[in-house]
Motif scaffolding. Structure first.
Motif, PDB file in Angstrom:
ATOM      1  N   UNK A 261     -30.108 -22.643 -82.000  1.00 56.69           N
ATOM      2  CA  UNK A 261     -30.685 -22.957 -80.692  1.00 56.69           C
ATOM      3  C   UNK A 261     -32.126 -23.440 -80.817  1.00 56.69           C
ATOM      4  N   UNK A 262     -32.875 -22.841 -81.746  1.00 51.78           N
ATOM      5  CA  UNK A 262     -34.261 -23.272 -81.950  1.00 51.78           C
ATOM      6  C   UNK A 262     -34.306 -24.708 -82.465  1.00 51.78           C
ATOM      7  N   UNK A 263     -33.392 -25.039 -83.363  1.00 53.15           N
ATOM      8  CA  UNK A 263     -33.312 -26.416 -83.874  1.00 53.15           C
ATOM      9  C   UNK A 263     -32.930 -27.373 -82.747  1.00 53.15           C
ATOM     10  N   UNK A 264     -31.942 -26.983 -81.969  1.00 47.74           N
ATOM     11  CA  UNK A 264     -31.471 -27.820 -80.865  1.00 47.74           C
ATOM     12  C   UNK A 264     -32.559 -28.020 -79.815  1.00 47.74           C
ATOM     13  N   UNK A 265     -33.264 -26.952 -79.468  1.00 47.24           N
ATOM     14  CA  UNK A 265     -34.333 -27.026 -78.465  1.00 47.24           C
ATOM     15  C   UNK A 265     -35.436 -27.978 -78.894  1.00 47.24           C
ATOM     16  N   UNK A 266     -35.671 -28.060 -80.197  1.00 49.99           N
ATOM     17  CA  UNK A 266     -36.718 -28.945 -80.712  1.00 49.99           C
ATOM     18  C   UNK A 266     -36.255 -30.393 -80.822  1.00 49.99           C
ATOM     19  N   UNK A 267     -35.014 -30.661 -80.445  1.00 51.64           N
ATOM     20  CA  UNK A 267     -34.504 -32.029 -80.524  1.00 51.64           C
ATOM     21  C   UNK A 267     -34.190 -32.467 -81.941  1.00 51.64           C
ATOM     22  N   UNK A 268     -33.922 -31.492 -82.813  1.00 47.81           N
ATOM     23  CA  UNK A 268     -33.642 -31.780 -84.220  1.00 47.81           C
ATOM     24  C   UNK A 268     -32.164 -31.527 -84.534  1.00 47.81           C
ATOM     25  N   UNK A 269     -31.780 -31.957 -85.722  1.00 48.66           N
ATOM     26  CA  UNK A 269     -30.406 -31.784 -86.193  1.00 48.66           C
ATOM     27  C   UNK A 269     -30.425 -31.057 -87.530  1.00 48.66           C
ATOM     28  N   UNK A 270     -29.548 -30.092 -87.752  1.00 42.32           N
ATOM     29  CA  UNK A 270     -29.470 -29.453 -89.070  1.00 42.32           C
ATOM     30  C   UNK A 270     -29.049 -30.459 -90.133  1.00 42.32           C
ATOM     31  N   UNK A 271     -29.742 -30.430 -91.263  1.00 45.02           N
ATOM     32  CA  UNK A 271     -29.422 -31.303 -92.383  1.00 45.02           C
ATOM     33  C   UNK A 271     -29.318 -30.457 -93.647  1.00 45.02           C
ATOM     34  N   UNK A 272     -28.750 -31.032 -94.683  1.00 43.39           N
ATOM     35  CA  UNK A 272     -28.548 -30.305 -95.930  1.00 43.39           C
ATOM     36  C   UNK A 272     -29.751 -30.486 -96.838  1.00 43.39           C
ATOM     37  N   UNK A 273     -30.347 -29.385 -97.238  1.00 40.62           N
ATOM     38  CA  UNK A 273     -31.539 -29.405 -98.061  1.00 40.62           C
ATOM     39  C   UNK A 273     -31.329 -30.189 -99.347  1.00 40.62           C
ATOM     40  N   UNK A 274     -30.168 -30.001 -99.967  1.00 41.50           N
ATOM     41  CA  UNK A 274     -29.889 -30.659-101.252  1.00 41.50           C
ATOM     42  C   UNK A 274     -29.894 -32.181-101.145  1.00 41.50           C
ATOM     43  N   UNK A 275     -29.568 -32.714 -99.968  1.00 50.90           N
ATOM     44  CA  UNK A 275     -29.528 -34.164 -99.804  1.00 50.90           C
ATOM     45  C   UNK A 275     -30.906 -34.807 -99.903  1.00 50.90           C
ATOM     46  N   UNK A 276     -31.964 -34.015 -99.720  1.00 49.38           N
ATOM     47  CA  UNK A 276     -33.328 -34.557 -99.706  1.00 49.38           C
ATOM     48  C   UNK A 276     -34.065 -34.359-101.036  1.00 49.38           C
ATOM     49  N   UNK A 277     -33.454 -33.650-101.963  1.00 44.34           N
ATOM     50  CA  UNK A 277     -34.123 -33.338-103.230  1.00 44.34           C
ATOM     51  C   UNK A 277     -33.521 -34.161-104.350  1.00 44.34           C
TER      52      UNK A 277
END
Length: 277
Positions: A261-277
């Motif tokens: 809910x905190x992620x959603x309220x901020x207008x963000x989307x959950x992403x996979x950490x490994x995809x960015x490293x």
């Protein structure tokens, strides 16, 4: 004719009764556990797709302490933009991913307490999560985490014993990090490449040992979730690139839903950490 009129009246009554029952069920489903608890509003008005259900709908099933409608619905995450890692003999220590993309990263630690609803909730949420698992905490039941992996979760290293590494010898720290990665590789057929030191405590030796164990980066966090409450290091909103920490604890359901809910309220989307490293 009187028989025909009677049948027509009965049919009409059944149709009206069916509509009334459907409306009432919809109202109750829309309230969900979050609505009754006075928490964040339910997102059942914008359901996502579900296997076996028509496109654009999601059955609002009741589970132990949560409903499907309690889970925020997110759009797809953007294509990941990998960050540049610094060269050298140590791994970087990151509190957030330096990105302007509207994403946040949910991470779950330890594995001492194995809540029966966690695998079902993670699968139902259909969001990527990273599990930093302590091998001594999960050795009694490594299979517990397999449904989460099947749902897209990725397992990373969190030492063997959950010991505070700061100030310990290189040999001790390397044994904890490498040994954890080796055991997790045997259980789950993938060797971790990311590391979180217990309690977030580290020193230069930790980052060097992690590098020598094949890790690409080590992580702290920007938000924590405990007993359903999100605690922020900066401000009162999740920011792009933030890493969120929660644990496998008794309040797993509340913590997981609060994080989403905190992620959603901020207008963000959950992403996979490994995809960015």
């Amino acid at each position: 004719m009187s028989i025909l009129r009677t049948l027509t009246a009965v049919t009409a009554a059944l149709v009206l009764a069916g509509c009334s029952a459907g409306d009432g069920a919809g109202d109750e489903a829309g309230r969900g556990e979050a609505g009754r608890a006075g928490g964040a509003p339910s997102h059942s008005a914008a359901p996502g797709p579900s296997a076996g259900a028509p496109s654009g709908t999601r059955p609002d099933r009741q589970h132990d302490g949560w409903r499907d409608s309690d889970i925020p619905v997110f759009g797809p995450a953007p294509a990941a933009e990998k960050i540049a890692l610094p060269p050298g003999g140590s791994v970087p220590y990151l509190l957030r991913i330096p990105t302007t993309q509207k994403v946040a990263f949910l991470t779950i630690d330890d594995g001492f307490l194995k809540h029966p609803e966690a695998p079902k909730l993670i699968a139902a949420a259909r969001v990527p999560v990273t599990l930093f698992l302590t091998t001594n905490a999960i050795k009694d039941n490594p299979d517990y985490f397999r449904p989460m992996i099947a749902a897209g979760a990725v397992v990373e290293s969190h030492t063997i014993t959950h010991n505070n590494l700061r100030g310990k010898s290189y040999a001790f720290q390397k044994r904890e990090i490498c040994g954890s990665a080796d055991r997790l590789a045997k259980w789950y057929d993938r060797r971790p490449v990311l590391f979180r030191p217990p309690f977030g405590n580290k020193d230069a030796t930790t980052l060097r040992a992690a590098h020598d164990c094949g890790m690409k980066a080590a992580f702290m966090w920007k938000e924590t979730v405990h007993k359903g409450k999100v605690r922020y290091q900066e401000g009162k909103r999740v920011k792009p690139g933030d890493i969120i920490l929660m644990h496998f604890r008794e309040a797993f359901v509340k913590d997981f839903l609060s994080a989403l809910r905190a992620i959603h309220k901020a207008g963000l989307t959950p992403a996979l950490l490994e995809d960015y490293i």
